[in-house]
Design a protein around this motif. Structure first.
Motif, PDB file in Angstrom:
ATOM      1  N   ALA A  41     -13.217  -0.480  -1.548  1.00  0.00           N
ATOM      2  CA  ALA A  41     -13.136  -1.020  -0.116  1.00  0.00           C
ATOM      3  C   ALA A  41     -12.920  -2.693  -0.115  1.00  0.00           C
ATOM      4  CB  ALA A  41     -14.544  -0.339   0.306  1.00  0.00           C
ATOM      5  N   HIS A  42     -13.315  -3.052  -1.340  1.00  0.00           N
ATOM      6  CA  HIS A  42     -13.453  -4.678  -1.311  1.00  0.00           C
ATOM      7  C   HIS A  42     -11.901  -5.170  -1.311  1.00  0.00           C
ATOM      8  CE1 HIS A  42     -17.681  -4.610  -2.181  1.00  0.00           C
ATOM      9  NE2 HIS A  42     -17.400  -5.906  -2.065  1.00  0.00           N
ATOM     10  N   VAL A  43     -11.159  -4.230  -2.262  1.00  0.00           N
ATOM     11  CA  VAL A  43      -9.772  -4.580  -2.113  1.00  0.00           C
ATOM     12  C   VAL A  43      -8.996  -4.299  -0.863  1.00  0.00           C
ATOM     13  CG1 VAL A  43      -7.364  -3.737  -3.137  1.00  0.00           C
ATOM     14  CG2 VAL A  43      -9.494  -3.759  -4.529  1.00  0.00           C
ATOM     15  N   GLN A  44      -9.586  -3.376  -0.074  1.00  0.00           N
ATOM     16  CA  GLN A  44      -8.944  -2.976   1.249  1.00  0.00           C
ATOM     17  C   GLN A  44      -9.215  -4.139   2.290  1.00  0.00           C
ATOM     18  OE1 GLN A  44      -8.811   1.008   2.564  1.00  0.00           O
ATOM     19  NE2 GLN A  44      -9.293   1.798   0.459  1.00  0.00           N
ATOM     20  N   ALA A  45     -10.499  -4.414   2.119  1.00  0.00           N
ATOM     21  CA  ALA A  45     -11.009  -5.555   2.950  1.00  0.00           C
ATOM     22  C   ALA A  45     -10.032  -6.939   2.791  1.00  0.00           C
ATOM     23  CB  ALA A  45     -12.662  -5.881   2.648  1.00  0.00           C
ATOM     24  N   ARG A  46      -9.785  -7.003   1.810  1.00  0.00           N
ATOM     25  CA  ARG A  46      -9.032  -8.163   1.431  1.00  0.00           C
ATOM     26  C   ARG A  46      -7.660  -8.217   2.026  1.00  0.00           C
ATOM     27  NH1 ARG A  46      -9.009 -11.703  -3.516  1.00  0.00           N
ATOM     28  NH2 ARG A  46      -6.925 -12.421  -3.847  1.00  0.00           N
ATOM     29  N   GLN A  47      -7.117  -7.026   2.013  1.00  0.00           N
ATOM     30  CA  GLN A  47      -5.761  -6.771   2.773  1.00  0.00           C
ATOM     31  C   GLN A  47      -6.000  -6.691   4.181  1.00  0.00           C
ATOM     32  OE1 GLN A  47      -2.745  -6.434   0.684  1.00  0.00           O
ATOM     33  NE2 GLN A  47      -4.140  -7.481  -0.910  1.00  0.00           N
ATOM     34  N   GLY A  48      -7.195  -6.300   4.458  1.00  0.00           N
ATOM     35  CA  GLY A  48      -7.543  -6.371   5.987  1.00  0.00           C
ATOM     36  C   GLY A  48      -7.012  -4.800   6.474  1.00  0.00           C
ATOM     37  N   ARG A  49      -6.797  -3.769   5.919  1.00  0.00           N
ATOM     38  CA  ARG A  49      -6.144  -2.463   6.394  1.00  0.00           C
ATOM     39  C   ARG A  49      -6.803  -1.453   5.233  1.00  0.00           C
ATOM     40  NH1 ARG A  49      -1.166  -0.835   4.575  1.00  0.00           N
ATOM     41  NH2 ARG A  49      -0.172  -2.347   2.922  1.00  0.00           N
ATOM     42  N   LEU A  50      -6.581  -0.286   5.750  1.00  0.00           N
ATOM     43  CA  LEU A  50      -6.702   0.850   4.913  1.00  0.00           C
ATOM     44  C   LEU A  50      -5.609   1.026   4.011  1.00  0.00           C
ATOM     45  CD1 LEU A  50      -8.268   3.472   7.305  1.00  0.00           C
ATOM     46  CD2 LEU A  50      -9.574   2.479   5.335  1.00  0.00           C
ATOM     47  N   LEU A  51      -5.712   1.319   2.526  1.00  0.00           N
ATOM     48  CA  LEU A  51      -4.581   1.483   1.728  1.00  0.00           C
ATOM     49  C   LEU A  51      -4.494   2.834   1.069  1.00  0.00           C
ATOM     50  CD1 LEU A  51      -5.004  -1.783  -0.208  1.00  0.00           C
ATOM     51  CD2 LEU A  51      -3.392  -1.567   1.731  1.00  0.00           C
ATOM     52  N   THR A  52      -3.499   3.146   0.742  1.00  0.00           N
ATOM     53  CA  THR A  52      -3.151   4.538  -0.131  1.00  0.00           C
ATOM     54  C   THR A  52      -3.889   4.238  -1.462  1.00  0.00           C
ATOM     55  OG1 THR A  52      -1.188   3.994  -0.862  1.00  0.00           O
ATOM     56  CG2 THR A  52      -1.304   5.372   1.336  1.00  0.00           C
ATOM     57  N   GLU A  53      -4.072   5.063  -2.272  1.00  0.00           N
ATOM     58  CA  GLU A  53      -4.498   4.778  -3.773  1.00  0.00           C
ATOM     59  C   GLU A  53      -3.519   3.910  -4.505  1.00  0.00           C
ATOM     60  OE1 GLU A  53      -6.261   8.154  -5.545  1.00  0.00           O
ATOM     61  OE2 GLU A  53      -6.302   7.111  -7.498  1.00  0.00           O
ATOM     62  N   ALA A  54      -2.223   4.347  -4.190  1.00  0.00           N
ATOM     63  CA  ALA A  54      -1.226   3.634  -4.822  1.00  0.00           C
ATOM     64  C   ALA A  54      -1.263   2.158  -4.575  1.00  0.00           C
ATOM     65  CB  ALA A  54       0.266   4.183  -5.022  1.00  0.00           C
ATOM     66  N   GLU A  55      -1.226   1.869  -3.203  1.00  0.00           N
ATOM     67  CA  GLU A  55      -1.149   0.547  -2.742  1.00  0.00           C
ATOM     68  C   GLU A  55      -2.252  -0.256  -3.019  1.00  0.00           C
ATOM     69  OE1 GLU A  55       0.939   1.104   1.609  1.00  0.00           O
ATOM     70  OE2 GLU A  55      -1.204   1.832   1.469  1.00  0.00           O
ATOM     71  N   THR A  56      -3.534   0.571  -3.178  1.00  0.00           N
ATOM     72  CA  THR A  56      -4.807  -0.351  -3.824  1.00  0.00           C
ATOM     73  C   THR A  56      -4.629  -0.679  -5.145  1.00  0.00           C
ATOM     74  OG1 THR A  56      -6.169   1.404  -2.322  1.00  0.00           O
ATOM     75  CG2 THR A  56      -7.383   0.119  -3.872  1.00  0.00           C
ATOM     76  N   ASP A  57      -3.984   0.212  -5.770  1.00  0.00           N
ATOM     77  CA  ASP A  57      -3.920  -0.120  -7.144  1.00  0.00           C
ATOM     78  C   ASP A  57      -2.989  -1.508  -7.586  1.00  0.00           C
ATOM     79  OD1 ASP A  57      -5.168   1.961  -8.092  1.00  0.00           O
ATOM     80  OD2 ASP A  57      -3.696   3.386  -8.911  1.00  0.00           O
ATOM     81  N   THR A  58      -1.728  -1.680  -6.415  1.00  0.00           N
ATOM     82  CA  THR A  58      -1.077  -2.415  -6.547  1.00  0.00           C
ATOM     83  C   THR A  58      -1.772  -3.784  -5.925  1.00  0.00           C
ATOM     84  OG1 THR A  58       0.840  -1.073  -6.133  1.00  0.00           O
ATOM     85  CG2 THR A  58       1.215  -3.521  -5.777  1.00  0.00           C
ATOM     86  N   ALA A  59      -2.361  -3.731  -5.041  1.00  0.00           N
ATOM     87  CA  ALA A  59      -3.045  -4.778  -4.479  1.00  0.00           C
ATOM     88  C   ALA A  59      -4.345  -5.436  -5.581  1.00  0.00           C
ATOM     89  CB  ALA A  59      -3.964  -4.541  -3.135  1.00  0.00           C
ATOM     90  N   ARG A  60      -4.926  -4.550  -6.079  1.00  0.00           N
ATOM     91  CA  ARG A  60      -6.040  -4.790  -7.162  1.00  0.00           C
ATOM     92  C   ARG A  60      -5.226  -5.512  -8.386  1.00  0.00           C
ATOM     93  NH1 ARG A  60      -7.610   0.022  -8.454  1.00  0.00           N
ATOM     94  NH2 ARG A  60      -9.437   0.069  -6.820  1.00  0.00           N
ATOM     95  N   ALA A  61      -4.154  -5.115  -8.895  1.00  0.00           N
ATOM     96  CA  ALA A  61      -3.548  -5.948  -9.954  1.00  0.00           C
ATOM     97  C   ALA A  61      -3.045  -7.108  -9.457  1.00  0.00           C
ATOM     98  CB  ALA A  61      -2.073  -4.835 -10.283  1.00  0.00           C
ATOM     99  N   GLU A  62      -2.695  -7.334  -8.276  1.00  0.00           N
ATOM    100  CA  GLU A  62      -2.241  -8.648  -7.769  1.00  0.00           C
ATOM    101  C   GLU A  62      -3.524  -9.665  -7.578  1.00  0.00           C
ATOM    102  OE1 GLU A  62       0.375  -8.154  -4.435  1.00  0.00           O
ATOM    103  OE2 GLU A  62      -0.726  -9.961  -3.592  1.00  0.00           O
ATOM    104  N   LEU A  63      -4.740  -9.087  -7.131  1.00  0.00           N
ATOM    105  CA  LEU A  63      -5.880 -10.011  -7.109  1.00  0.00           C
ATOM    106  C   LEU A  63      -6.513 -10.304  -8.434  1.00  0.00           C
ATOM    107  CD1 LEU A  63      -9.223  -8.783  -7.075  1.00  0.00           C
ATOM    108  CD2 LEU A  63      -8.194  -7.340  -5.352  1.00  0.00           C
TER     109      LEU A  63
END
Ligand SMILES: [Zn+2]
Ligand SMILES: [Zn+2]
Lengths: 350, 175
Positions: A319-341
């Motif tokens: 949920a913290h990853v998604q809050a940072r992206q400002g939207r709901l993410l799929t699991e794959a999108e979350t993994d990508t965004a997590r790696a980036e942060l």
């Protein structure tokens, strides 16, 4: 409350270790289950009765100085990301976010006290502090409990505080400490520890994930029984066993560190993974962070020395990853965004 | 810790159970584990199962006569306030209201012994006239102190700090 307001709240159990980051005990939590005697328990209450419970609680805390800086969060009106953040910060149970309109979370602006209204019991009073501070947490929870005696809690001289589930009756108390035990897990000692704790009336279990393995090597020690011992005795028992695990973990760590270079290799691999991964799952991120925390605490030299474990540990939660992206993410999108942060956070340390 | 079912032998099997996301833990001796859970095999000390309620199993054995459970449950009066009958309590393992404890009192004592190893509460007693303790006072002062500091009222903050120190000293002497 929206996600931004929640994100702005302090998280004492994550920030607690600034001056001295090395600590096996991450956090201490005390929870008291209470019910109002004049209403049926939540599982048999009508929506009107649950609303009446809410109103009674609202009036009781309105003029109570202990609750002066509190937010009143209606769970039914919150978005999924905000609710997820509250769960990941351990301010409410995952169960609580499902459900009825009559559920409210009372949140203290210090990030220490939270009260779930209309969970399994009418009230779940929770105090969450950083490090080993169970007695302090009990002291605060008891003060809040006493301040709310005006609500006329369901109480029986023989059985104590009455709860919906027989496993909580009596003190209604669950005292738990979250411990970081990577070396004990690596040495294969956890199954035995879990079995032994049961004999003492305590429970040791993975804080994240199931059974004897736990993502990030985080384990929770808590009391199993709630009747027959006083709140102080129960809390001291958890604290005593927690302290013993801290000692055992320290011994296991020095054995590992004095052994062959395998641990050092794993630590550097964890650093490499976090620094270069393009997709990073939650469990993998927590495992790597666990190794780096252990390296820091062992005083190992390397770029991870200045890593702030707590904030990053929170930031990688979904949920913290998604809050940072400002939207709901799929699991794959979350993994990508997590790696980036994580890459961003570690890149600054090099 | 004793087995929570028979209360006689040592609990050596630890069960973690998930019902609708709620996690509960149970501790059994090997014999009771074999009897109550089909998934358990000797040698595994940890077992997870999500279907079938363990607490239910525990509750099922409650009541006046184990052999004629249906009849026996009817012999226990229902809760006069919320209407929960004993049969339903045995099925769900959940009380319906505070008066259920009164209605089922003599039948639930053994359950508490099995779960908690005790059936008698020890701890603080709530009451409308409960005296505010030093602890409460301290907590209040600390909140006030935080406000005073953030409002930059340093004289007040200093006075509050002194008062906190005195109270903390008194607590330390008492304990
Ligand atoms: Zn047994
Ligand atoms: Zn009832």
């Amino acid at each position: 409350m929206n996600a931004d307001q929640i994100l702005a709240l302090p998280v004492p159990w994550v920030e607690g270790g600034q001056e001295n980051p090395s600590d096996v005990v991450i956090s201490s939590r005390v929870r008291l289950a209470r019910n109002l005697s004049r209403f049926p328990f939540v599982n048999r209450a009508t929506p009107e009765e649950k609303a009446a419970v809410l109103e009674a609680v609202r009036q009781a805390i309105q003029h109570e100085p202990l609750f002066r800086e509190c937010a009143w969060c209606r769970i039914g009106e919150m978005d999924p990301v905000s609710k997820g953040i509250l769960v990941e910060r351990r301010l409410m149970s995952p169960d609580f976010l499902q459900g009825s309109q009559e559920r409210v979370l009372v949140l203290d602006s210090r990030g220490i006290v939270s009260v779930m209204v209309n969970e399994e019991d009418h009230l779940r009073i929770q105090v969450l502090l950083g490090r080993m501070a169970l007695c302090e947490a009990l002291r605060i929870a008891s003060a809040i409990d006493r301040a709310l005696y005006c609500l006329d809690f369901a109480f029986d001289p023989e059985f104590g505080f009455l709860t919906s589930c027989p496993t909580n009756v009596g003190t209604g108390l669950r005292a738990s400490a979250m411990l970081h035990l990577p070396a004990l897990r690596m040495s294969g000692a956890m199954p035995e520890i879990i079995a032994q704790s049961g004999r003492l009336g305590l429970v040791v279990r993975g804080a994240y994930g199931e059974g004897t393995t736990s993502a990030g090597a985080l384990y929770q020690v808590s009391n199993q029984v709630t009747l027959g011992l006083t709140p102080e005795e129960l809390t001291e028992k958890v604290e005593a066993v927690g302290s013993r695990l801290v000692e055992q973990e320290a011994r296991a760590r020095s054995a590992l560190l004095n052994g062959p270079h395998e641990l050092e290799d794993r630590i550097w691999r964890a650093w490499g993974t976090l620094l270069y991964a393009r997709r990073l799952g939650l469990a993998e991120a927590m495992e790597c962070l666990s190794l780096l925390r252990m390296a820091q605490e062992a005083g190992m030299k390397g770029p991870f020395e200045k890593l702030a474990w707590g904030p990053l540990f929170l930031a990688v939660q979904p949920a913290h990853v998604q809050a940072r992206q400002g939207r709901l993410l799929t699991e794959a999108e979350t993994d990508t965004a997590r790696a980036e942060l994580v890459r961003d956070a570690l890149g600054c340390l090099r | 810790m004793l087995c929570e079912r028979c209360g006689k032998k040592n609990a050596e099997v630890h069960i973690r159970q998930t019902i609708q996301g709620a996690v509960s833990e149970h501790h059994l001796c090997r014999d009771c584990a074999r009897e109550l859970t089909s998934g358990w095999k000797p040698g595994s000390d940890f077992l997870e199962f999500s279907i079938g309620s363990f607490l239910e199993n525990l509750c099922k054995t409650l009541g006046p006569e184990l052999r004629e459970q249906g009849k026996a449950a009817q012999a226990v009066p229902s809760c006069p306030r919320c209407g929960l009958d004993f049969e339903r309590f045995r099925k769900t393992g959940r009380f319906g209201c505070a008066d259920c404890y009164q209605a089922f009192r003599e039948w639930i004592r053994p359950l508490f012994t099995r779960i908690h190893g005790s059936e008698t509460y020890r701890g603080p007693v709530p009451g409308p006239g409960a005296v505010k303790s030093v602890d409460d006072e301290l907590e209040r002062l600390k909140m006030q102190l935080k406000d005073a500091v953030s409002e930059e009222r340093y004289e007040l903050a200093a006075a509050l700090r002194d008062r906190i120190r005195i109270l903390e000293g008194r607590l330390r002497d008492e304990r």
